[in-house]
Write an enzyme that holds these catalytic residues in place. Sequence first.
Site, PDB file in Angstrom:
ATOM      1  N   HIS A   1      33.329  39.137  36.572  1.00 27.21           N
ATOM      2  CA  HIS A   1      34.878  38.275  37.186  1.00 27.21           C
ATOM      3  C   HIS A   1      35.780  39.134  36.291  1.00 27.21           C
ATOM      4  CE1 HIS A   1      36.077  35.647  40.504  1.00 27.21           C
ATOM      5  NE2 HIS A   1      36.787  35.959  39.535  1.00 27.21           N
TER       6      HIS A   1
ATOM      7  N   ASN B   1      32.981  40.705  40.974  1.00 29.19           N
ATOM      8  CA  ASN B   1      33.382  40.209  42.116  1.00 29.19           C
ATOM      9  C   ASN B   1      34.876  40.935  42.152  1.00 29.19           C
ATOM     10  OD1 ASN B   1      34.501  37.344  42.843  1.00 29.19           O
ATOM     11  ND2 ASN B   1      36.203  37.467  42.128  1.00 29.19           N
ATOM     12  N   GLU B   2      35.359  40.897  43.369  1.00 31.84           N
ATOM     13  CA  GLU B   2      36.268  41.677  43.986  1.00 31.84           C
ATOM     14  C   GLU B   2      36.511  42.909  43.661  1.00 31.84           C
ATOM     15  OE1 GLU B   2      38.473  38.418  44.321  1.00 31.84           O
ATOM     16  OE2 GLU B   2      38.354  37.461  45.829  1.00 31.84           O
TER      17      GLU B   2
ATOM     18  N   TYR C   1      39.824  33.162  51.491  1.00 28.76           N
ATOM     19  CA  TYR C   1      41.150  32.203  51.844  1.00 28.76           C
ATOM     20  C   TYR C   1      42.300  32.400  53.278  1.00 28.76           C
ATOM     21  CZ  TYR C   1      39.582  31.675  46.992  1.00 28.76           C
ATOM     22  OH  TYR C   1      38.887  31.347  45.815  1.00 28.76           O
TER      23      TYR C   1
ATOM     24  N   GLU D   1      33.139  32.111  47.866  1.00 25.85           N
ATOM     25  CA  GLU D   1      34.306  31.108  47.711  1.00 25.85           C
ATOM     26  C   GLU D   1      35.436  31.230  48.784  1.00 25.85           C
ATOM     27  OE1 GLU D   1      37.466  33.598  45.202  1.00 25.85           O
ATOM     28  OE2 GLU D   1      35.871  34.001  43.809  1.00 25.85           O
TER      29      GLU D   1
ATOM     30  N   GLU E   1      44.591  30.169  36.878  1.00 25.68           N
ATOM     31  CA  GLU E   1      44.798  30.652  38.275  1.00 25.68           C
ATOM     32  C   GLU E   1      45.595  32.301  37.933  1.00 25.68           C
ATOM     33  OE1 GLU E   1      43.601  30.636  40.760  1.00 25.68           O
ATOM     34  OE2 GLU E   1      44.347  32.565  41.742  1.00 25.68           O
TER      35      GLU E   1
HETATM   36  O1  LIG Z   1      43.372  32.981  44.069  1.00 26.69           O
HETATM   37  C1  LIG Z   1      41.880  31.907  43.814  1.00 26.69           C
HETATM   38  C2  LIG Z   1      40.851  32.284  43.425  1.00 26.69           C
HETATM   39  C3  LIG Z   1      40.636  32.820  42.104  1.00 26.69           C
HETATM   40  O2  LIG Z   1      40.572  31.807  41.373  1.00 26.69           O
HETATM   41  C4  LIG Z   1      39.467  33.615  41.676  1.00 26.69           C
HETATM   42  O3  LIG Z   1      39.042  33.854  40.154  1.00 26.69           O
HETATM   43  C5  LIG Z   1      38.945  35.029  42.713  1.00 26.69           C
HETATM   44  O4  LIG Z   1      37.784  35.641  42.454  1.00 26.69           O
HETATM   45  C6  LIG Z   1      39.929  34.882  44.108  1.00 26.69           C
HETATM   46  N1  LIG Z   1      40.421  35.643  44.896  1.00 26.69           N
HETATM   47  C7  LIG Z   1      40.739  35.277  45.734  1.00 26.69           C
HETATM   48  C8  LIG Z   1      41.031  36.251  47.434  1.00 26.69           C
HETATM   49  C9  LIG Z   1      42.106  37.744  46.802  1.00 26.69           C
HETATM   50  C10 LIG Z   1      42.754  37.363  45.806  1.00 26.69           C
HETATM   51  C11 LIG Z   1      42.010  37.186  44.691  1.00 26.69           C
HETATM   52  C12 LIG Z   1      44.196  37.246  43.207  1.00 26.69           C
HETATM   53  C13 LIG Z   1      45.145  37.175  43.966  1.00 26.69           C
HETATM   54  C14 LIG Z   1      45.512  37.328  45.319  1.00 26.69           C
HETATM   55  C15 LIG Z   1      44.260  37.332  46.440  1.00 26.69           C
HETATM   56  C16 LIG Z   1      40.892  33.930  45.720  1.00 26.69           C
HETATM   57  N2  LIG Z   1      40.723  33.728  44.557  1.00 26.69           N
END
Ligand SMILES: OC[C@@H]1[C@@H](O)[C@H](O)[C@@H](O)c2[nH]c(CCc3ccccc3)c[n+]21
Length: 456
Positions: free
Chosen positions: A118, A162-163, A300, A364, A417
């Site tokens: 991650h 992860n991603e 999201y 998530e 974050e």
């Molecule tokens: O931004 C909220 C979470 C992160 O805290 C997680 O570590 C990560 O897996 C995650 N992915 C996403 C959607 C893709 C994204 C990642 C980072 C910044 C913008 C978009 C949102 N988030």
Amino acid sequence: MIFPEDFVWGAATASYQIEGAVKEDGRGQSIWDTFSHAPGNVANGDTGDVACDHYHRYQDDVGLMRELGLAAYRFSIAWPRIQPDGWGSINPRGLAFYDRLVDALLEADISPYVTLYHWDLPQGLEERGGWTDRDTAFRFADYAQAVHDKLGDRVGDWATLNEPWVSAYLGYGNGVHAPGQRDPAAAMRSAHHLLLGHGLAARRLRDGGARRIMLVVNSAPVLTPAQVNDPAAVPGEADAAAVHRIHTLLTRQFLDPAVNGTYPAEVLEAAERNGGAGHIKDGDLELINAPIDLVGVNYYNPCVVESGPGLPADAAWPGSEGVRFATADAPTTAMGWPIVPDGLSRLLVRLSRDYPRVGLMVTENGAAFEDVVENGRVHDADRVAYLNGHLREVWRAIEAGADLRGYLVWSLLDNFEWAEGYRRRFGIVHVDFTTQTRVLKDSAVWYRDVIARNGL
Ligand SMILES: OC[C@@H]1[C@@H](O)[C@H](O)[C@@H](O)c2[nH]c(CCc3ccccc3)c[n+]21
């Protein structure tokens, strides 16, 4: 709305975002240690040096998980704790932390879902090219095998990455994330090597007897502004082409190779135009296409686009000719992300149709809002509304036939974050980073009841 009997309810976190203890027990440096300590990269100069101090407080945090009745807890392992430089001998004290964490989870009757990567790549590997270097994919497979050898007797659910889109295009494309490179060719190479690492690691996990293997992707329904609020809206030809292009770059670039063993032609063409496709070797796609059981979906918000002049290649979207990003007519979270709950059902139904051979899990979903602590409570009605709206769509996707195994809320705790530091809070549990006190937000109490009822 009652969910299937075996539906898995849980929460998710990641190592660099919650652990702290960045120099403890032999941990090496990661690219996020380097990146967050470089001025200007993270809001307010925040770093993960302490974060939620989860490394020392994990027993209490597992106690919170048990109090919420979680069936599963998704967490990631910090590669630099296991191999401080990213290769070679295993650091037993680093592995011992996760050994203790897994035992504490099992003791609390919570299934551990392990993410092997991650984003906290050992700095030692970055100095040898990081994900732009093909060798990193093989180092990742060695690391995955070492961890599975130690934990595989008790951990059945494994996510390799992860991603990978974020690692490649925010890490090497527009530099908003570690390691902060701005080079579209480096980004496309990295995307391929991440996928290669996924495939090599998945094979080692399978050979080691792993029960379920998944790849976790950030994905979204790609919509025109009109489609956001009207699923029946029919885009013109140019807008439809823009939608298809971004869907291909965001989602198909990763799921087609991993699930079907093919690259979309648009991705190969984009690579040819951005540094060449020489990094794609014969046989790579077979290696990437190691059989997996699930795709983890991090959702999201939708991605809203229309036809336009195309994005500069270093805007993390090489290959995005003919596209411009648009805004949705919808309320937004504290991240500025549009709140479109039915985007989740539209995405899940699409993915289950496009990739019928794998199951799905929402690994998530969650939101940041401006939480206020009042008399030791956080009345985060906006987060409850967000989660309730999205869970209704999860239920609808299941009703529509999606093979959806579970839902893991992002996140258990307020945490680091990334480029936003600690100013954006996604937790259902509030963390006071000065005192490290945890307080259940109203959303945690609400989620506990959803789990107890197995539904809404
Ligand atoms: O931004 C909220 C979470 C992160 O805290 C997680 O570590 C990560 O897996 C995650 N992915 C996403 C959607 C893709 C994204 C990642 C980072 C910044 C913008 C978009 C949102 N988030």
